[in-house]
Motif scaffolding. Structure first.
Motif, PDB file in Angstrom:
ATOM      1  N   VAL A 134       0.845  -1.201   0.000  1.00 25.48           N
ATOM      2  CA  VAL A 134       0.000   0.000   0.000  1.00 25.48           C
ATOM      3  C   VAL A 134       0.875   1.244   0.000  1.00 25.48           C
ATOM      4  O   VAL A 134       1.815   1.362   0.794  1.00 25.48           O
ATOM      5  N   ALA A 135       0.550   2.183  -0.890  1.00 27.32           N
ATOM      6  CA  ALA A 135       1.082   3.544  -0.830  1.00 27.32           C
ATOM      7  C   ALA A 135      -0.091   4.455  -1.129  1.00 27.32           C
ATOM      8  O   ALA A 135      -0.601   4.473  -2.251  1.00 27.32           O
ATOM      9  N   ALA A 136      -0.563   5.175  -0.126  1.00 27.22           N
ATOM     10  CA  ALA A 136      -1.773   5.978  -0.261  1.00 27.22           C
ATOM     11  C   ALA A 136      -1.569   7.317   0.442  1.00 27.22           C
ATOM     12  O   ALA A 136      -0.702   7.442   1.309  1.00 27.22           O
ATOM     13  N   PRO A 137      -2.363   8.317   0.105  1.00 24.65           N
ATOM     14  CA  PRO A 137      -2.189   9.646   0.715  1.00 24.65           C
ATOM     15  C   PRO A 137      -2.389   9.616   2.228  1.00 24.65           C
ATOM     16  O   PRO A 137      -3.172   8.813   2.752  1.00 24.65           O
ATOM     17  N   ASP A 138      -1.703  10.509   2.911  1.00 27.48           N
ATOM     18  CA  ASP A 138      -1.840  10.586   4.371  1.00 27.48           C
ATOM     19  C   ASP A 138      -3.092  11.348   4.788  1.00 27.48           C
ATOM     20  O   ASP A 138      -3.395  11.447   5.980  1.00 27.48           O
ATOM     21  N   ALA A 139      -3.835  11.897   3.814  1.00 22.99           N
ATOM     22  CA  ALA A 139      -5.068  12.629   4.094  1.00 22.99           C
ATOM     23  C   ALA A 139      -5.930  12.598   2.839  1.00 22.99           C
ATOM     24  O   ALA A 139      -5.506  12.114   1.782  1.00 22.99           O
ATOM     25  N   GLU A 140      -7.134  13.113   2.955  1.00 25.45           N
ATOM     26  CA  GLU A 140      -8.059  13.169   1.826  1.00 25.45           C
ATOM     27  C   GLU A 140      -7.456  13.953   0.660  1.00 25.45           C
ATOM     28  O   GLU A 140      -6.967  15.068   0.836  1.00 25.45           O
ATOM     29  N   ARG A 141      -7.480  13.339  -0.545  1.00 21.48           N
ATOM     30  CA  ARG A 141      -6.959  14.013  -1.739  1.00 21.48           C
ATOM     31  C   ARG A 141      -7.939  13.899  -2.910  1.00 21.48           C
ATOM     32  O   ARG A 141      -7.536  13.886  -4.072  1.00 21.48           O
ATOM     33  N   SER A 142      -9.217  13.803  -2.615  1.00 18.73           N
ATOM     34  CA  SER A 142     -10.208  13.703  -3.691  1.00 18.73           C
ATOM     35  C   SER A 142     -10.134  14.926  -4.600  1.00 18.73           C
ATOM     36  O   SER A 142      -9.922  16.047  -4.143  1.00 18.73           O
ATOM     37  N   GLY A 143     -10.349  14.701  -5.899  1.00 19.05           N
ATOM     38  CA  GLY A 143     -10.315  15.797  -6.863  1.00 19.05           C
ATOM     39  C   GLY A 143      -8.919  16.235  -7.248  1.00 19.05           C
ATOM     40  O   GLY A 143      -8.760  17.247  -7.934  1.00 19.05           O
ATOM     41  N   ALA A 144      -7.909  15.473  -6.850  1.00 15.28           N
ATOM     42  CA  ALA A 144      -6.523  15.860  -7.166  1.00 15.28           C
ATOM     43  C   ALA A 144      -6.173  15.643  -8.626  1.00 15.28           C
ATOM     44  O   ALA A 144      -5.151  16.133  -9.105  1.00 15.28           O
ATOM     45  N   SER A 145      -7.003  14.877  -9.334  1.00 17.36           N
ATOM     46  CA  SER A 145      -6.776  14.571 -10.739  1.00 17.36           C
ATOM     47  C   SER A 145      -5.364  13.984 -10.927  1.00 17.36           C
ATOM     48  O   SER A 145      -4.918  13.194 -10.106  1.00 17.36           O
ATOM     49  N   HIS A 146      -4.645  14.420 -11.991  1.00 14.93           N
ATOM     50  CA  HIS A 146      -3.327  13.841 -12.247  1.00 14.93           C
ATOM     51  C   HIS A 146      -2.197  14.749 -11.750  1.00 14.93           C
ATOM     52  O   HIS A 146      -1.064  14.678 -12.239  1.00 14.93           O
ATOM     53  N   SER A 147      -2.499  15.590 -10.790  1.00 19.41           N
ATOM     54  CA  SER A 147      -1.461  16.477 -10.256  1.00 19.41           C
ATOM     55  C   SER A 147      -0.416  15.677  -9.484  1.00 19.41           C
ATOM     56  O   SER A 147      -0.697  14.601  -8.957  1.00 19.41           O
ATOM     57  N   PHE A 148       0.794  16.221  -9.432  1.00 18.76           N
ATOM     58  CA  PHE A 148       1.846  15.603  -8.626  1.00 18.76           C
ATOM     59  C   PHE A 148       2.726  16.710  -8.040  1.00 18.76           C
ATOM     60  O   PHE A 148       2.669  17.862  -8.462  1.00 18.76           O
ATOM     61  N   THR A 149       3.516  16.348  -7.060  1.00 20.27           N
ATOM     62  CA  THR A 149       4.286  17.318  -6.287  1.00 20.27           C
ATOM     63  C   THR A 149       5.603  17.643  -6.981  1.00 20.27           C
ATOM     64  O   THR A 149       6.342  16.740  -7.372  1.00 20.27           O
ATOM     65  N   MET A 150       5.911  18.958  -7.096  1.00 17.01           N
ATOM     66  CA  MET A 150       7.145  19.377  -7.758  1.00 17.01           C
ATOM     67  C   MET A 150       8.064  20.203  -6.860  1.00 17.01           C
ATOM     68  O   MET A 150       9.270  20.034  -6.882  1.00 17.01           O
ATOM     69  N   TYR A 151       7.522  21.111  -6.074  1.00 20.48           N
ATOM     70  CA  TYR A 151       8.350  22.125  -5.436  1.00 20.48           C
ATOM     71  C   TYR A 151       8.449  22.011  -3.918  1.00 20.48           C
ATOM     72  O   TYR A 151       9.030  22.883  -3.273  1.00 20.48           O
ATOM     73  N   VAL A 152       7.883  20.979  -3.364  1.00 21.13           N
ATOM     74  CA  VAL A 152       8.055  20.714  -1.935  1.00 21.13           C
ATOM     75  C   VAL A 152       8.429  19.244  -1.778  1.00 21.13           C
ATOM     76  O   VAL A 152       8.087  18.417  -2.631  1.00 21.13           O
ATOM     77  N   PRO A 153       9.134  18.881  -0.715  1.00 16.66           N
ATOM     78  CA  PRO A 153       9.536  17.485  -0.558  1.00 16.66           C
ATOM     79  C   PRO A 153       8.350  16.585  -0.259  1.00 16.66           C
ATOM     80  O   PRO A 153       7.366  17.001   0.360  1.00 16.66           O
ATOM     81  N   LEU A 154       8.451  15.351  -0.728  1.00 12.75           N
ATOM     82  CA  LEU A 154       7.480  14.320  -0.386  1.00 12.75           C
ATOM     83  C   LEU A 154       7.981  13.546   0.826  1.00 12.75           C
ATOM     84  O   LEU A 154       9.185  13.299   0.964  1.00 12.75           O
ATOM     85  N   ARG A 155       7.039  13.125   1.663  1.00 10.18           N
ATOM     86  CA  ARG A 155       7.394  12.296   2.806  1.00 10.18           C
ATOM     87  C   ARG A 155       6.519  11.050   2.791  1.00 10.18           C
ATOM     88  O   ARG A 155       5.329  11.109   2.478  1.00 10.18           O
ATOM     89  N   ALA A 156       7.126   9.924   3.116  1.00  8.25           N
ATOM     90  CA  ALA A 156       6.419   8.648   3.187  1.00  8.25           C
ATOM     91  C   ALA A 156       6.667   8.040   4.561  1.00  8.25           C
ATOM     92  O   ALA A 156       7.813   7.794   4.939  1.00  8.25           O
TER      93      ALA A 156
END
Length: 257
Positions: free
Chosen positions: A32-54
């Protein structure tokens, strides 16, 4: 089979847990790899300018399944799982979404976009949704996901299936329909409101302008009538029917600066 699960409702969503419980019974290797919070309506957006944390988490009811809560979008989850967190999966399943992803909704849906990202990475992928906003029974959605997985196993050229299921026990489901996505047009006017400080703000409109008719062959009609629907989707958005028409008039037009 090695299966990656994700969604847009968050890593602790009951829809995700329903899938994990169903697919673990068949001896599959689950991740499983899923968002840490609700992300409905995010479409195909992805993160570019801030770090990702898992962050590693234990999902109550499926504690033995390796799982990460990711700080980004559903697409981020798939990219990170594929590139960093887990081995390449044989299958990706996104869902079970709380609410339908039919017709035009597929362009806005984080659930469908996560599956689309999997398909772009060469992974057979399924997006699955329960049409109820507050589902009471995930049986039909689970059955639809399993049915779609069997289809992908049979048809090796397929890469992406969108499943919508009525909020019913399997015994009450009328069958499966392979059907096109419908067309939905939403009210474009946002609701204007005033906050406690006297400042204007806007809330997303929810009204529909053209609900699917009772005789139209589309996902909305059949799910409302108690069927599970499966719609094959493509990753290339080229309007191939328009190509020869545009090529025919190409030499008649002149570029202007």
């Amino acid at each position: 089979m090695r299966i990656l699960f994700t969604n847009d409702d968050g890593v602790f969503s009951p829809g995700l847990l329903a899938l994990l419980r169903a697919f673990e019974q068949e001896g599959n290797e689950l991740f499983v790899a899923a968002p840490d919070a609700e992300r409905s309506g995010a479409s195909h957006s992805f993160t570019m300018y801030v770090p990702l944390r898992a962050r590693e988490v234990a999902i109550p009811g499926a504690e033995h399944v390796p799982a990460y809560a990711v700080s980004g979008t559903p697409v981020d989850c798939v990219k990170l799982a594929y590139g960093n967190l887990f081995p390449k999966p044989d299958l990706l399943i996104s869902g079970i979404n709380l609410g339908a992803n039919r017709g035009t909704d597929i362009f806005y849906s984080g659930t469908v976009s996560a599956a689309m990202e999997g398909a772009l990475l060469g992974i057979p992928s399924i997006a699955v949704s329960d049409i109820a906003w507050r589902p009471q029974c995930f049986e039909a959605a689970v059955a639809g996901a399993k049915y779609a997985a069997m289809m992908l196993e049979r048809e090796k050229d397929l890469r992406l299936l969108n499943v919508n299921a009525p909020d019913l026990p399997c015994a009450q489901v009328r069958g499966v329909r392979i059907t096109p996505a419908g067309i939905q047009e939403y009210n474009a006017r946002y609701d204007e409101r005033i906050d406690p400080f006297g400042q204007k703000y806007y809330w997303m409109p929810a009204g529909r302008m053209n609900p699917c008719g009772p005789d139209v062959d589309c996902d909305e009609r059949w799910t409302e009538q108690g069927f599970i629907t499966i719609t094959p989707l493509v990753m290339n958005m080229t309007d191939r029917a328009a190509l020869p028409r545009l090529q025919a008039i190409q030499n008649e037009l002149t570029l202007k600066s």
